[in-house]
Design an enzyme around this catalytic site. Structure first.
Site, mmCIF file in Angstrom:
data_model
loop_
_atom_site.group_PDB
_atom_site.id
_atom_site.type_symbol
_atom_site.label_atom_id
_atom_site.label_comp_id
_atom_site.label_asym_id
_atom_site.label_seq_id
_atom_site.Cartn_x
_atom_site.Cartn_y
_atom_site.Cartn_z
ATOM 1 N N LYS A 174 0.857 -1.183 0.000
ATOM 2 C CA LYS A 174 0.000 0.000 0.000
ATOM 3 C C LYS A 174 0.895 1.235 0.000
ATOM 4 O O LYS A 174 1.904 1.281 0.711
ATOM 5 C CB LYS A 174 -0.906 -0.021 1.237
ATOM 6 C CG LYS A 174 -1.903 1.139 1.304
ATOM 7 C CD LYS A 174 -2.817 0.995 2.520
ATOM 8 C CE LYS A 174 -3.828 2.139 2.599
ATOM 9 N NZ LYS A 174 -4.747 1.984 3.747
ATOM 10 N N SER A 207 -9.643 2.222 2.972
ATOM 11 C CA SER A 207 -8.777 2.942 2.063
ATOM 12 C C SER A 207 -7.799 2.059 1.293
ATOM 13 O O SER A 207 -7.162 2.526 0.348
ATOM 14 C CB SER A 207 -7.984 3.979 2.876
ATOM 15 O OG SER A 207 -7.141 3.346 3.832
ATOM 16 N N SER A 221 -10.087 -0.229 7.100
ATOM 17 C CA SER A 221 -9.484 -0.054 5.774
ATOM 18 C C SER A 221 -8.767 -1.267 5.202
ATOM 19 O O SER A 221 -8.358 -1.252 4.041
ATOM 20 C CB SER A 221 -8.521 1.136 5.784
ATOM 21 O OG SER A 221 -9.228 2.345 5.875
#
Length: 483
Positions: free
Chosen positions: A76, A151, A175
């Protein structure tokens, strides 16, 4: 190759069925062919990946290496990486390259994992749909007109589309788990402090936690073995021994007490979600688990509590981006005040600005007691709910998300509706507990996730339950059409 799980790929590499370089090239070609439409990657580090793969092959050739040596992974874009930019999905950090690796990145690299690139995400991890990214929305591989969740939407979409065997994610209010549910993969949020936050760009420091996102619980266990552990560079890291999470995967779950919160099965739950969740719970019952009804009475207070605590911490953390040291800097400011105002105004997107404003407001002198202090008291009540419930049962189960993946743009103009997408996940972060989401079926042709919540440092039990379920179901093996 991409149809194999991470564990299967690791075995194949050890057996010399193919090399890490061949495997890495295979995934890089898939990314090149499929990512343009999916938009799950911000940066693809082709040269560095092939270099790392060759080094991994040399280690494997010598008969050495860890359980993940030679395995390609994606990070990420919130984790700092030397030589590869770390944008956090924001214009503010569009050209930022960190001078050091995050602990999560360095541990996986030391174990021999190969970094394919950095995945797309909501800006500064603020969002539930991956629509706030400066680099554009990520599409859900199951339906390109739907969100992948957020996210960590880029990581979830990349794993679901088989562009990477696994990826790292972060979870501040759901997330990892919410995008895992919406994309039909396995995602684990460890206990707060179990995985180091060093080098993980901060959103809300008392809530943020990194974790693995993969196809199966076994894959997640292999990654957590490497990612977890004390780090003296993170003041919130917990000095507790890390077990081998793979050793407990096969244990019987007979007699384990599973609690079902009445608050998770109310009118907010989409009927299409309820059916597969109830079927999954019956499967656990068939495996020998005992099902009990419990209550988490302060569940409805979780979202408002979170949206005081998290923005307050966000306001503090993001004050460092002022255009003077690193990150975006506006052109030709007239004075220092204009430098600050324009750099932040032009560098941050609307959702980040909204949360900074909320956070600054609740921390202001006249409202601190009315909002922030009260939210911290409610946070304690939410934590106490879990503490009481987990004296009666071993784990808690329920849906990860109240709805399947919604359409792109559907909730963009309604922030409250967007915030409510995390109604079943936020309270876990407020309490600092571990939880995971696993695929449990489909609703309207879209994946449904089952959430399993445990007591502090009970990741082994969560992974054991998830693995036993995945041994008797095949939801985790389903692949979106065209991938």
């Amino acid at each position: 190759m991409h149809h194999k799980s991470l564990a299967e790929l690791a075995s194949a590499l050890k057996a010399r069925e193919f090399s890490s370089e061949e495997l890495t090239q295979h995934y890089l070609k898939r990314i090149e062919r499929l990512n343009e439409d999916l938009n799950s990657f911000i940066t693809v580090s082709t040269e560095e990946a092939l270099k790392q793969a060759k080094a991994a092959d040399a280690i494997l050739q010598s008969g050495e290496g860890s359980s993940i040596t030679g395995i390609p992974l994606a990070h990420k874009d919130i984790f700092c990486t030397t030589g590869v930019k770390t944008s956090c999905g924001s214009k503010m950090l569009d050209n930022f390259t960190a001078p050091y690796n995050a602990t999560v990145v360095s541990r996986l690299k030391t174990a021999g994992a190969v970094m394919l690139g950095k995945t797309n995400m909501d800006e500064f991890a603020m969002g539930s749909s991956n629509e706030t990214s400066f680099y554009g929305s990520v599409k859900n591989p199951w339906a390109h007109d739907r969100v992948p969740g957020g996210s960590s939407g880029g990581s979830a979409a990349a794993v679901a589309a088989r562009l990477t065997p696994a990826a790292t994610g972060t979870d501040t209010g759901g997330s990892i788990r919410q995008p895992a549910a919406l994309c039909g993969i396995t995602g684990l949020k460890p206990t707060y402090g179990r995985v180091s936050r060093y080098g993980m760009i901060a959103f809300a420091s008392s809530l943020d936690q990194g974790g693995p996102m993969a196809r199966t619980a076994q894959d997640a266990a292999l990654l957590l073995n490497v990612m977890a552990g004390f780090d003296e560079r993170d003041s919130t890291s917990v000095a507790q021994d890390v077990p081998d999470y793979t050793l407990s995967l096969e244990e019987s779950i007979k007699g384990i007490k599973i609690g079902l919160p009445t608050e998770y099965f109310d009118e907010n739950l989409n009927p299409g979600i309820a059916i597969p969740i109830e079927a999954a719970i019956k499967e656990f019952e068939r495996l020998g688990a005992q099902i009990r009804e419990i209550s988490l009475p302060n569940t409805k207070l979780a979202v408002p509590t979170y949206y005081v605590v998290a923005p307050a911490e966000c306001s503090s953390n993001l004050s460092r981006y002022d255009g003077t040291r690193f990150g975006y800097r506006c052109d030709n400011p007239k004075d220092l005040l204009e430098l600050y105002c324009r750099s932040r105004g032009e560098g941050f997107g609307p959702e980040v600005k909204r949360r900074i404003l909320i956070g600054t407001y609740v921390l202001s002198a006249g409202y601190y007691d009315a909002y922030y202090l009260k939210a911290q008291k409610l946070r304690r009540l939410i934590s106490d709910d879990f503490k009481q419930a987990l004296t009666e049962v071993d784990v808690i189960m329920g849906p990860t998300s109240p709805t399947p993946a919604f359409r792109l743009g559907e909730k963009s103009d309604d922030p409250v509706a967007m915030y409510l997408a995390d109604i079943y996940t936020i309270n876990v972060n407020l309490a600092g507990l571990p939880a995971l989401s696993i695929p449990a079926g489909f609703a309207q042709g879209l994946p449904v996730g089952l959430q399993i919540i445990g007591n502090y440092f009970s990741e082994s039990r969560l992974l054991n339950l998830a693995h036993r379920y995945q041994q008797v179901t095949d939801w985790h093996d389903r692949i979106p059409a065209g991938y």
